[in-house]
Design an enzyme around this catalytic site. Structure first.
Site, PDB file in Angstrom:
ATOM      1  N   ASP A  97      54.535  53.598 -30.031  1.00 58.57           N
ATOM      2  CA  ASP A  97      55.628  54.558 -29.987  1.00 58.57           C
ATOM      3  C   ASP A  97      55.595  55.182 -28.591  1.00 58.57           C
ATOM      4  O   ASP A  97      54.593  55.131 -27.882  1.00 58.57           O
ATOM      5  CB  ASP A  97      55.515  55.611 -31.106  1.00 58.57           C
ATOM      6  CG  ASP A  97      56.868  56.279 -31.359  1.00 58.57           C
ATOM      7  OD1 ASP A  97      57.764  56.187 -30.483  1.00 58.57           O
ATOM      8  OD2 ASP A  97      57.059  56.897 -32.427  1.00 58.57           O
TER       9      ASP A  97
HETATM   10  C1  BGC Z   1      60.471  57.643 -31.739  1.00 60.82           C
HETATM   11  C2  BGC Z   1      60.692  56.167 -31.979  1.00 60.82           C
HETATM   12  C3  BGC Z   1      61.716  55.654 -31.008  1.00 60.82           C
HETATM   13  C4  BGC Z   1      61.211  55.905 -29.602  1.00 60.82           C
HETATM   14  C5  BGC Z   1      62.121  55.389 -28.510  1.00 60.82           C
HETATM   15  C6  BGC Z   1      60.216  57.982 -30.280  1.00 60.82           C
HETATM   16  O1  BGC Z   1      60.410  59.335 -30.059  1.00 60.82           O
HETATM   17  O2  BGC Z   1      59.418  58.106 -32.546  1.00 60.82           O
HETATM   18  O3  BGC Z   1      61.101  55.952 -33.309  1.00 60.82           O
HETATM   19  O4  BGC Z   1      61.964  54.313 -31.237  1.00 60.82           O
HETATM   20  O5  BGC Z   1      61.073  57.299 -29.427  1.00 60.82           O
HETATM   21  O6  BGC Z   1      63.253  56.165 -28.374  1.00 60.82           O
END
Ligand code: BGC
Length: 708
Positions: A237
């Site tokens: 993540d």
């Molecule tokens: C989220 C993810 C997301 C990623 C990219 C993070 O803040 O937890 O689910 O895909 O950002 O935007």
């Protein structure tokens, strides 16, 4: 090409790369992409959020929307809405739209679907997830992934694992017994990564047993690679990696983050240095690169590879139609006690809509799941469009949300590593002028309601509440809506209450007096159309709750037995008793149970039998639509344990929880569509355990009609 050949090819290609080139492939070189190796025809891997559509374009290195006219997309119903359809074909169709649009926008990986379990109704990201039930989640997420990947785009199922709160999401350590982890929180991932063949998976922000999930030996090595034999790509993540050595030695393949110091990411220059100094074997980097190259081969991304890559496109009329079809089946009629619905469009001359959600646009909110929708039909527009010019449709706000401070220059995601990545909602300070304004809006609405025969309230939550990085404090409707609904019901007993949200809300203050209540999750660009069609009987509601609607959050096991939301630690003391598994076993009455949803028709269940064929179990039963409307019914099969309901004291003695099995567990489901008077047969494949349990066939977890 079989896997063995593919691996050999990837190994040969990898052998031609310099260490620097390999390092470029295992970390974000921009916010949403890695570095390619042009001289060898290896492109960068381009990613985008997910899950309700392809996210808008950002500048490569800044969280600044490019803000052009070419990145509007189809806005799909959220995963909870999809789950409310209980329809695998629609899940495939939604995945397919997402995949085609992702490819059409030039993406390689779409960061979807979100499949975490709805452990508590207060988790801010619940709308991105399917259900509290692992079986239902897996059954819908698998076709969704297959739909995505037929477009030569990788799904990235997220967030692995036990990512069930936003508060301190970067640091909170989940303490859970292994049985619960394996029975509740891992099965949908297992299904998606094996049967669904999701080509990538995203690690979660949180820690599990003291290890950060994105660099966890236990989760990524022991379970994912060793036990499940998963050979796909593990992506962190954004900002989920905390240490070069741990990350490099773990089975993580790509580190992504939210900051623009790309060379300083843990798996960038620091990793290169560590390899050069002999602290980390280069073979660890090689393995990651091989897996990334194999993913690229499967997507036909490499020059000289087999087959041509699908092109994709976006904003096709078919995509909008698919979104509408899903929205139609996602509406859940919670109550229609007096048969007030459906309304008759010919008879309506004057109709009043009350409530901000009647005209609020939701697509733009929620965090990384935000969508730049081509359009979004609000309930107000949906109803006006359906009734046309001969009926008068008036609108008064009735309540209003708090004004949000918006800064054009700062994207929340850029700041999202601060505050542990998320927090609980602060207690609302009572602001005199806001209270006075609300009272005035309420008075206006109640007065207006007296002058209309048909009055519809549209309220609920919005993405100021259902949002990444934020957990709700409780399940109460915000903005004094309870009071407004009570006052409206006093002058208008036939009030139709429509609630929109991503997770259940308290209704206790008025539910006894409201005869007609509809629930809609964020249902995408055609949500307002689907709602209007349901109100006027053009669609017979067939949505069923994919989660328990508690009376109060303390009736949810995460709160009653376990902890939510923890700051440094969070103990999942409720174990496997998540959602209805707890309420059914411990006799805690919900407001509306798992699987509940009313139709305009009645379905009579008959002659259920259990059969086994080729080692699989099936329940076959007959249904007759005895109502006046054609309609669909989701038939649910539960494993029902023959045991006394646990006495209340069990709740206090956690030690005993491990000895208990849930009274009921979803084992299968299927949907059947019948014309008025028609009888049909449905065959449902069921997941049974060795031990002999009875199977209950019914219309919800509480409404068991037949036994086999
Ligand atoms: C989220 C993810 C997301 C990623 C990219 C993070 O803040 O937890 O689910 O895909 O950002 O935007």
């Amino acid at each position: 090409m079989d896997r063995h050949e593919m691996r050999t090819k990837a190994e040969n290609l990898m052998a031609k790369l310099t260490l620097e080139e390999k390092i470029g492939m295992v970390h974000g070189a921009h916010l949403f992409s890695t570095q390619g190796v042009e001289r060898l025809g290896i492109p960068p891997l381009i990613m985008s959020d997910g899950p309700m559509g392809v996210r808008q374009e950002f500048e490569p290195d800044h969280w600044k929307a490019i803000d052009r006219s070419d990145d509007y997309v189809t806005y799909l119903p959220c995963n909870s809405a999809l789950a409310a359809t209980w329809n695998r074909d629609l899940a495939f169709a939604m995945g397919s739209v997402l995949g085609e649009e992702a490819r059409g926008r030039g993406k390689d990986v779409i960061l979807a679907p979100g499949i975490n379990i709805k452990r508590s109704p207060l988790c801010g990201r619940n709308f991105e997830y399917f259900s509290e039930d692992p079986y239902l989640t897996g059954e819908l997420a698998v076709p969704f992934i297959q739909g995505v990947q037929q477009w030569d785009v990788a799904a990235c199922v997220k967030h692995f694992a036990a990512n069930n709160q936003e508060t301190q999401r970067l640091w909170v350590n989940v303490e859970i017994d292994e049985k619960a982890l394996r029975e509740i929180y891992l099965p949908a991932f297992y299904e998606c990564l094996t049967r669904g063949n999701s080509l990538s998976v995203m690690g979660a922000y949180n820690k599990l047993y003291g290890e950060h999930c994105c660099q966890s030996q236990y989760l990524l090595h022991d379970i994912l690679r060793q036990e499940w034999g998963y050979e796909g790509v593990v992506i962190s993540d954004w900002g989920g990696v905390h240490d070069t050595e741990f990350a490099a030695m773990s089975e993580l393949d790509i580190e992504m983050s939210v900051t623009d110091d790309f060379d300083h990411y843990f798996m960038a220059d620091p990793l290169k240095k560590a390899v050069e100094q002999g602290k980390i074997p280069e073979s660890k980097v090689n393995e990651k690169v091989i897996r990334i190259l194999m993913l690229m081969m499967q997507l036909h991304m490499l020059e000289g590879g087999e087959g041509s890559r699908r092109r994709g496109t976006y904003n096709l009329p078919e995509h909008r139609y698919a979104a509408l079809e899903t929205a139609r089946e996602s509406v859940v009629l919670l109550k229609n006690d007096t048969g007030y619905l459906p309304l008759c469009e010919e008879r309506i001359k004057k109709l009043l809509l009350i409530g901000e959600n009647a005209e609020r646009i939701h697509s733009k909110g929620g965090g990384s799941a935000e969508i730049k929708a081509l359009y979004e039909i609000s309930p107000l527009m949906g109803i006006k469009r359906l009734l046309g010019g001969n009926a008068r449709v008036d609108f008064v706000k009735g309540y209003e949300s708090d004004a949000q401070e918006k800064s054009e220059d700062i994207n929340w995601q850029e700041k999202s590593l601060e505050e542990g990545g998320g927090h609980g909602r602060e207690e609302q300070k009572e602001d005199q002028s806001a209270a006075a304004r609300r009272a005035a809006l309420r008075r206006e609405a109640v007065e207006a309601a007296k002058n209309y025969d048909t009055v519809i309230f549209v309220g609920g939550l919005n993405h100021d509440y259902d949002s990444e990085g934020l957990d709700r404090r409780d399940m109460k409707l915000p903005y004094e809506q309870d009071r407004l609904i009570r006052e409206l019901l006093a002058v208008c007993p036939e009030l139709v209450v429509i609630l929109i949200g991503g997770s259940s809300v308290e209704m206790g203050e008025w539910i006894q007096d409201a005869h007609t209540v509809l629930w809609s999750y964020y249902a995408g660009m055609e949500g307002g159309t689907a709602l209007a069609e349901t109100l006027f009987g053009k669609v017979n509601p067939s949505g069923k709750l994919p989660e328990t609607f508690y009376k109060n959050h303390m009736d949810c096991s995460a709160h009653a037995l376990g902890e939510f939301a923890g700051e440094e630690q969070v103990a999942y003391k409720e174990g496997i008793f998540v959602g209805y598994r707890y309420n059914e076993t411990f006799g805690v009455e919900p407001e509306f149970c798992f699987g509940h949803g009313v139709s305009y028709s009645r379905f009579v269940y008959e002659d259920a039998v259990y059969e086994e064929a080729d080692g699989c179990g099936y329940v076959i039963c007959r249904l007759t639509n005895t109502g006046k409307y054609p309609g669909g019914e989701t038939v649910q099969v539960y494993r029902i344990k023959e045991q006394e309901k646990a006495p209340e004291e069990w709740q206090q003695k956690e030690a005993h929880l491990s000895e208990l099995r849930p009274l009921k567990e979803l084992a299968g489901f299927g949907k059947i569509y019948l014309e008025p008077g028609e009888t049909g047969q449905i065959k449902i494949s069921v997941k049974t355990r060795q031990e002999r349990v009875r199977l209950g066939v019914g219309s919800s977890v509480k409404d068991i009609r037949l036994w086999v």
